[in-house]
Scaffold this motif. Structure first.
Motif, PDB file in Angstrom:
ATOM      1  N   LYS A  26     -72.480   3.084 -37.555  1.00 47.36           N
ATOM      2  CA  LYS A  26     -73.501   3.474 -38.538  1.00 47.36           C
ATOM      3  C   LYS A  26     -74.292   2.241 -38.978  1.00 47.36           C
ATOM      4  CE  LYS A  26     -73.925   5.880 -42.981  1.00 47.36           C
ATOM      5  NZ  LYS A  26     -74.857   6.907 -42.476  1.00 47.36           N
ATOM      6  N   TYR A  27     -75.597   2.434 -39.257  1.00 46.84           N
ATOM      7  CA  TYR A  27     -76.427   1.333 -39.765  1.00 46.84           C
ATOM      8  C   TYR A  27     -77.329   1.867 -40.875  1.00 46.84           C
ATOM      9  CZ  TYR A  27     -79.200  -2.868 -39.974  1.00 46.84           C
ATOM     10  OH  TYR A  27     -79.810  -4.015 -40.411  1.00 46.84           O
ATOM     11  N   PRO A  28     -77.345   1.201 -42.036  1.00 43.98           N
ATOM     12  CA  PRO A  28     -76.490   0.051 -42.361  1.00 43.98           C
ATOM     13  C   PRO A  28     -75.030   0.469 -42.453  1.00 43.98           C
ATOM     14  CG  PRO A  28     -77.618   0.827 -44.318  1.00 43.98           C
ATOM     15  CD  PRO A  28     -78.208   1.606 -43.170  1.00 43.98           C
ATOM     16  N   ARG A  29     -74.168  -0.460 -42.183  1.00 46.58           N
ATOM     17  CA  ARG A  29     -72.740  -0.160 -42.163  1.00 46.58           C
ATOM     18  C   ARG A  29     -72.205   0.070 -43.576  1.00 46.58           C
ATOM     19  NH1 ARG A  29     -73.200  -4.056 -38.115  1.00 46.58           N
ATOM     20  NH2 ARG A  29     -72.829  -3.161 -36.051  1.00 46.58           N
ATOM     21  N   PRO A  30     -71.173   0.900 -43.693  1.00 47.27           N
ATOM     22  CA  PRO A  30     -70.546   1.112 -44.997  1.00 47.27           C
ATOM     23  C   PRO A  30     -69.993  -0.201 -45.557  1.00 47.27           C
ATOM     24  CG  PRO A  30     -69.818   2.760 -43.407  1.00 47.27           C
ATOM     25  CD  PRO A  30     -70.560   1.711 -42.634  1.00 47.27           C
ATOM     26  N   VAL A  52     -54.548  -4.058 -38.676  1.00 47.99           N
ATOM     27  CA  VAL A  52     -54.891  -5.466 -38.435  1.00 47.99           C
ATOM     28  C   VAL A  52     -56.019  -5.563 -37.412  1.00 47.99           C
ATOM     29  CG1 VAL A  52     -54.064  -7.651 -37.495  1.00 47.99           C
ATOM     30  CG2 VAL A  52     -52.622  -6.354 -39.083  1.00 47.99           C
ATOM     31  N   SER A  53     -55.924  -4.784 -36.339  1.00 44.76           N
ATOM     32  CA  SER A  53     -56.945  -4.791 -35.312  1.00 44.76           C
ATOM     33  C   SER A  53     -58.293  -4.311 -35.862  1.00 44.76           C
ATOM     34  CB  SER A  53     -56.520  -3.900 -34.142  1.00 44.76           C
ATOM     35  OG  SER A  53     -57.536  -3.801 -33.172  1.00 44.76           O
ATOM     36  N   MET A  54     -58.256  -3.279 -36.693  1.00 46.38           N
ATOM     37  CA  MET A  54     -59.489  -2.749 -37.272  1.00 46.38           C
ATOM     38  C   MET A  54     -60.176  -3.775 -38.168  1.00 46.38           C
ATOM     39  SD  MET A  54     -58.550   1.180 -38.236  1.00 46.38           S
ATOM     40  CE  MET A  54     -58.723   2.495 -37.027  1.00 46.38           C
ATOM     41  N   TYR A  55     -59.394  -4.469 -38.975  1.00 47.23           N
ATOM     42  CA  TYR A  55     -59.997  -5.455 -39.861  1.00 47.23           C
ATOM     43  C   TYR A  55     -60.607  -6.620 -39.075  1.00 47.23           C
ATOM     44  CZ  TYR A  55     -59.149  -3.715 -44.532  1.00 47.23           C
ATOM     45  OH  TYR A  55     -59.211  -2.986 -45.691  1.00 47.23           O
ATOM     46  N   THR A  56     -60.012  -6.933 -37.937  1.00 50.28           N
ATOM     47  CA  THR A  56     -60.613  -7.959 -37.074  1.00 50.28           C
ATOM     48  C   THR A  56     -61.987  -7.509 -36.599  1.00 50.28           C
ATOM     49  OG1 THR A  56     -58.428  -8.711 -36.326  1.00 50.28           O
ATOM     50  CG2 THR A  56     -60.315  -9.300 -34.966  1.00 50.28           C
ATOM     51  N   GLN A  57     -62.092  -6.239 -36.198  1.00 52.66           N
ATOM     52  CA  GLN A  57     -63.380  -5.702 -35.764  1.00 52.66           C
ATOM     53  C   GLN A  57     -64.398  -5.702 -36.900  1.00 52.66           C
ATOM     54  OE1 GLN A  57     -63.318  -2.078 -33.206  1.00 52.66           O
ATOM     55  NE2 GLN A  57     -61.088  -2.170 -33.444  1.00 52.66           N
ATOM     56  N   ILE A  58     -63.944  -5.303 -38.080  1.00 50.57           N
ATOM     57  CA  ILE A  58     -64.839  -5.254 -39.237  1.00 50.57           C
ATOM     58  C   ILE A  58     -65.377  -6.642 -39.557  1.00 50.57           C
ATOM     59  CG2 ILE A  58     -64.912  -4.840 -41.733  1.00 50.57           C
ATOM     60  CD1 ILE A  58     -62.798  -2.632 -41.244  1.00 50.57           C
ATOM     61  N   LEU A  60     -65.720  -9.163 -37.493  1.00 49.95           N
ATOM     62  CA  LEU A  60     -66.659  -9.581 -36.446  1.00 49.95           C
ATOM     63  C   LEU A  60     -68.029  -8.945 -36.627  1.00 49.95           C
ATOM     64  CD1 LEU A  60     -64.336  -9.487 -33.300  1.00 49.95           C
ATOM     65  CD2 LEU A  60     -65.262 -11.515 -34.437  1.00 49.95           C
ATOM     66  N   LEU A  61     -68.066  -7.780 -37.278  1.00 49.92           N
ATOM     67  CA  LEU A  61     -69.320  -7.095 -37.537  1.00 49.92           C
ATOM     68  C   LEU A  61     -70.042  -7.657 -38.759  1.00 49.92           C
ATOM     69  CD1 LEU A  61     -68.247  -3.405 -36.832  1.00 49.92           C
ATOM     70  CD2 LEU A  61     -69.758  -4.824 -35.430  1.00 49.92           C
ATOM     71  N   GLY A  62     -69.405  -8.593 -39.440  1.00 50.16           N
ATOM     72  CA  GLY A  62     -70.049  -9.236 -40.578  1.00 50.16           C
ATOM     73  C   GLY A  62     -69.798  -8.578 -41.911  1.00 50.16           C
ATOM     74  N   VAL A  63     -68.875  -7.606 -41.958  1.00 51.55           N
ATOM     75  CA  VAL A  63     -68.537  -6.973 -43.233  1.00 51.55           C
ATOM     76  C   VAL A  63     -67.584  -7.902 -43.980  1.00 51.55           C
ATOM     77  CG1 VAL A  63     -67.496  -4.964 -44.350  1.00 51.55           C
ATOM     78  CG2 VAL A  63     -68.807  -4.683 -42.235  1.00 51.55           C
TER      79      VAL A  63
END
Length: 228
Positions: A26-30, A52-58, A60-63
């Motif tokens: 989604k953009y802008p991201r939540p 843990v894996s999800m937070y790594t992705q988040i 990297l997305l700049g959240v």
């Protein structure tokens, strides 16, 4: 499934993964707050490695993280037995200027206790008190909460009771003493000695005498030194 879906209604982790993928596309991201709600639900399902894996992705997305997302990460690492990673998260928090609160630190203490590192746990506790964290019944119940996978024994209780007594927190020490007895954990002479000395130091001679009589009535040997 909408991004506005209620994570609490999920029946399994697959539903949560579908929503997560929607959110990162989604953009802008939540905001991190919305991600925290979702990942908190997955934590309650005990899929710690996935979180843990999800937070790594988040990340990297700049959240950006907040204190609650850091707390979730610390908890996941502790539940996975990676207490060192949990402390790395704490270090990152401090570096970024995010102030850890009692949940962050009590989670680390719990993780240390689960690994049998009681002396490290009490050292962290002492550091917390020195920095102004106020001991209270809720905090110590958090440390010694069996629902989080840690079953304290008399050594654990004695260690924290002794530390509390030395800090002048007699009420909290007595709370742990009562909690131990309710759980069927039999106090030793060490347990009573810590409390009796603290009572005398605070001028509570009558309470100290009562506790001494209780010790005698329970046939606690004055020669025993078990418990530490």
């Amino acid at each position: 499934m909408s991004v506005r879906g209620n994570p609490k209604n999920f029946d399994n982790v697959d539903d949560a993964l579908i929503l997560f993928n929607e959110m990162i596309d989604k953009y802008p991201r939540p905001s991190v707050v919305e991600f925290n709600k979702l990942l908190g639900t997955i934590v309650r399902m005990k899929h710690y490695a996935i979180v843990v894996s999800m937070y790594t992705q988040i990340e990297l997305l700049g959240v950006p993280h907040d204190v609650y997302s850091f707390n979730i990460l610390v908890n996941c690492y502790c539940q996975l037995g990676h207490i060192d990673f949990g402390f790395s998260v704490l270090g990152k928090m401090l570096k970024l200027g995010v102030e850890p609160h009692v949940v962050t630190l009590s989670t680390l203490i719990n993780g240390l206790c689960k690994q049998g590192k009681i002396s490290h746990a009490t050292s962290l506790f002492d550091e917390m008190v020195d920095k102004g964290y106020q001991p209270n019944l809720i905090f110590y119940s958090t440390i010694l909460n069996e629902d989080r996978g840690f079953e304290p024994n008399i050594v654990t209780y004695n260690t924290f009771i002794d530390s509390l007594c030395k800090k002048g927190s007699l009420n909290e020490a007595l709370h742990l003493f009562s909690q131990a007895k309710v759980k069927g954990i039999r106090p030793f002479i060490v347990t009573y000695s810590c409390l009796i000395h603290a009572m005398y130091d605070l001028g509570q001679q009558e309470e100290a005498t009562r506790l001494l009589n209780e010790m005698v009535d329970n046939n606690i040997s004055l020669q025993g030194r078990e418990g530490f």
